[in-house]
Design a protein around this motif. Structure first.
Motif, short mmCIF file in Angstrom:
data_model
loop_
_atom_site.label_atom_id
_atom_site.label_comp_id
_atom_site.label_asym_id
_atom_site.label_seq_id
_atom_site.Cartn_x
_atom_site.Cartn_y
_atom_site.Cartn_z
N LYS A 46 3.82 5.73 -5.64
CA LYS A 46 3.86 6.03 -6.84
C LYS A 46 2.99 7.06 -7.48
O LYS A 46 3.22 7.85 -8.26
CB LYS A 46 3.32 4.54 -7.53
CG LYS A 46 3.16 4.61 -9.22
CD LYS A 46 2.80 3.36 -9.69
CE LYS A 46 2.69 3.19 -11.09
NZ LYS A 46 2.06 1.93 -11.54
N THR A 47 1.79 7.43 -6.80
CA THR A 47 0.89 8.45 -6.91
C THR A 47 1.55 9.92 -6.61
O THR A 47 1.55 10.50 -7.62
CB THR A 47 -0.50 8.28 -6.21
OG1 THR A 47 -1.14 7.10 -6.43
CG2 THR A 47 -1.31 9.45 -6.51
N VAL A 48 2.18 9.92 -5.65
CA VAL A 48 2.80 11.00 -5.27
C VAL A 48 3.86 11.52 -6.34
O VAL A 48 4.19 12.56 -6.76
CB VAL A 48 3.61 10.98 -3.79
CG1 VAL A 48 4.27 12.31 -3.51
CG2 VAL A 48 2.48 10.90 -2.61
N LEU A 49 4.81 10.17 -6.72
CA LEU A 49 5.85 10.51 -7.66
C LEU A 49 5.22 11.00 -9.02
O LEU A 49 6.06 11.95 -9.64
CB LEU A 49 6.59 9.16 -7.81
CG LEU A 49 7.97 9.06 -8.39
CD1 LEU A 49 8.90 10.27 -8.04
CD2 LEU A 49 8.58 7.99 -8.42
N GLN A 67 0.84 -1.22 -0.06
CA GLN A 67 0.02 -0.08 0.06
C GLN A 67 0.81 1.28 -0.15
O GLN A 67 0.68 2.22 -0.66
CB GLN A 67 -0.97 -0.02 1.15
CG GLN A 67 -1.89 -1.03 1.23
CD GLN A 67 -3.08 -1.01 2.24
OE1 GLN A 67 -2.76 -0.46 3.32
NE2 GLN A 67 -3.88 -1.89 2.39
N LEU A 68 1.96 1.17 0.50
CA LEU A 68 2.72 2.48 0.92
C LEU A 68 3.61 2.52 -0.59
O LEU A 68 3.63 3.58 -1.01
CB LEU A 68 3.88 1.98 1.81
CG LEU A 68 4.96 3.28 2.17
CD1 LEU A 68 4.10 4.39 2.56
CD2 LEU A 68 5.80 2.78 3.39
N GLN A 69 4.03 1.47 -1.32
CA GLN A 69 4.44 1.65 -2.60
C GLN A 69 3.57 2.29 -3.56
O GLN A 69 3.79 3.04 -4.50
CB GLN A 69 5.15 0.24 -2.98
CG GLN A 69 6.29 -0.02 -2.21
CD GLN A 69 6.63 -1.57 -2.79
OE1 GLN A 69 5.95 -2.39 -2.73
NE2 GLN A 69 7.87 -1.65 -3.41
N GLY A 70 2.15 1.68 -3.41
CA GLY A 70 1.31 2.49 -4.23
C GLY A 70 0.98 4.04 -4.18
O GLY A 70 0.89 4.91 -4.94
#
Length: 455
Positions: free
Chosen positions: A202-205, A196-199
């Motif tokens: 990804k949105t912030v990036l 979930q943290l990686q997802g």
């Protein structure tokens, strides 16, 4: 953290003449200084005082408004004094000299905002957005800078950091109970939380990458043999006669630069001198500058004259282009050839390694919109600025570091809890670099030195 040192002062308005000029001061206990400048009057916090600004002999230097903000309720967190007088360069300098005479020193570039950061009035991402707002070259960039200044970017980073702290707490708690670590991690769904943290990252990036495009724009160079229409295309894109157009080869003897805006994205276009061998010393200098512009560009527009195609001169130019430079082949002068404007992107490699070919007429403007869209596509601009925030290259580097550490964490096996904990710690440290929670002093010096004086 707290800012220390002498009170500082600087002219906060732009150089030159203006109806109003502002001198800003920041430091501790500025009321005695305020009374000296105002001839004995004591300003009330957040209340406008109309007064003369006087010299050491009590003679008026100027008259205007004095605003006093008592610490900590100010931009810097210190006492702040603003003197708003008439905007003539001489009177501003005399009034500034009076402030310096009273023991205040001249502010360094960005020192007011740096003190706001050190006094926890702004985090580092917000502080950088002050300069970004000043430098914004489009309305979209200005709107996004305001969002960052209001804390939109920082809030995303705080959420990521909070999730990392929670995950680290769960992981490091197992280090005290090694015999139960596998069951504990499964019960806490550490793998699921990490995914979930990686997802979320990804949105912030993705938003940050779009914000970086809008902040920095793109650099485009027009290259090709002499007299293929590079200057005409620059004029067409700029909507103005910024470059001289003639039928004489070598008319453009130096790089000509112009900035336009496409969908809010600033585009810096350089019309290069025709890259060729020449005995003209002046033209040689222009060609050398053109080669430098090519080396620094994001996208090259390679102009080909359909009547001549790729001759030996053009091929020599193509051979000298950087292999990783993004390229678009332009078939100009379709008003003469009778062809229709179109974009061709079928995976074939065109001139110089380009993967896109556009047929247009710089003279009539037919096909220009196709080119503009192709340029935006080349840098990955997705359009619109809703919910985006400005980001800098250092922000992207930090986010990519977080991404790499989370990927490494995801690869850790059940017997590598210490390694998993270390990757999560490094990811949190990279997040902290963005907001300034973990930032080296030398980096702060570089960041704030690029601000204008008075901010």
């Amino acid at each position: 953290m707290s800012a220390t040192g002498a009170a500082i002062a600087a002219i906060a308005t732009a150089p030159g003449r203006g109806g109003v000029g502002v001198i800003r001061l920041s430091g501790s206990n500025l009321l005695p200084l305020a009374r000296c400048i105002s001839g004995g009057k004591t300003p009330v916090p957040r209340t406008v005082l109309y007064t003369d600004f006087v010299d050491e002999n009590g003679q008026a230097i100027d008259s205007g408004l004095m605003l006093y903000f008592a610490a900590p309720a100010s931009f810097t967190g210190e006492d702040v004094l603003e003197l708003q007088g008439h905007g003539g360069p001489v009177v501003m300098q005399v009034l500034l000299s009076r402030c310096l005479q009273l023991g205040v020193r001249l502010a360094e570039p960005g020192e007011f905002t740096k003190r706001a950061f050190l006094n926890n009035k702004l985090d580092l991402a917000q502080a950088e957005s002050v300069a970004d707002l000043i430098d914004a070259s489009s309305r979209s960039a200005a709107r996004m800078a305001v969002r960052s200044l209001k804390g939109a970017f920082s809030q995303h980073i705080r959420v990521l950091t909070d999730d990392l702290i929670t995950l680290r707490m769960l992981v490091e708690a197992t280090l005290d109970f090694p015999e139960e670590e596998v069951d504990f991690l499964e019960a806490a769904d550490v793998r699921g939380r990490l995914a979930q943290l990686q997802g979320r990252l990804k949105t912030v990036l993705q938003s940050a990458e779009q914000g970086a495009i809008l902040r920095e724009g793109m650099s485009v160079v027009l290259v090709g043999a002499p007299n293929v229409g590079k200057s005409s295309l620059l004029n067409a894109l700029a909507g103005d006669e910024v470059a001289i157009v003639t039928d004489i080869a070598g008319t453009t003897r130096d790089a000509v630069r112009e900035q336009i805006t496409l969908d809010g994205v600033p585009v810096h276009i350089t019309d290069t001198a025709g890259l060729r061998d020449t005995d003209d010393v002046v033209e040689q200098i222009g060609i050398e500058r053109s080669r430098k512009a090519v080396g620094e560009a994001d996208v090259a527009l390679i102009l080909i004259d359909p009547a001549e195609g790729i001759n030996a001169k053009t091929q020599a130019i193509l051979n000298g282009l950087p292999p990783l430079l993004k390229k678009i082949e332009i078939r100009n002068k379709i008003d003469l050839s009778g062809e229709a404007a179109e974009t061709v992107s079928d995976g074939l490699k065109f001139a110089g390694g380009a993967d896109t070919l556009i047929k247009l007429s710089a003279k009539t403007g037919e096909g220009l919109n196709l080119l503009k869209q192709a340029l935006l596509d080349k840098i990955g601009w997705q359009g619109g600025d809703e919910g985006l925030f400005l980001a800098r290259r250092r922000h992207l580097a930090a986010l990519h570091e977080v991404e790499a550490e989370l990927e490494n964490a995801a690869l850790c096996g059940s017997g590598q809890i210490e390694l998993l904990a270390e990757h999560l710690r490094l990811a949190q440290a990279a997040c902290g670099e963005i907001t300034g929670e973990f930032t080296a002093d030398d980096l702060l010096g570089v960041i704030f030195s690029r601000f204008c004086i008075g901010k």
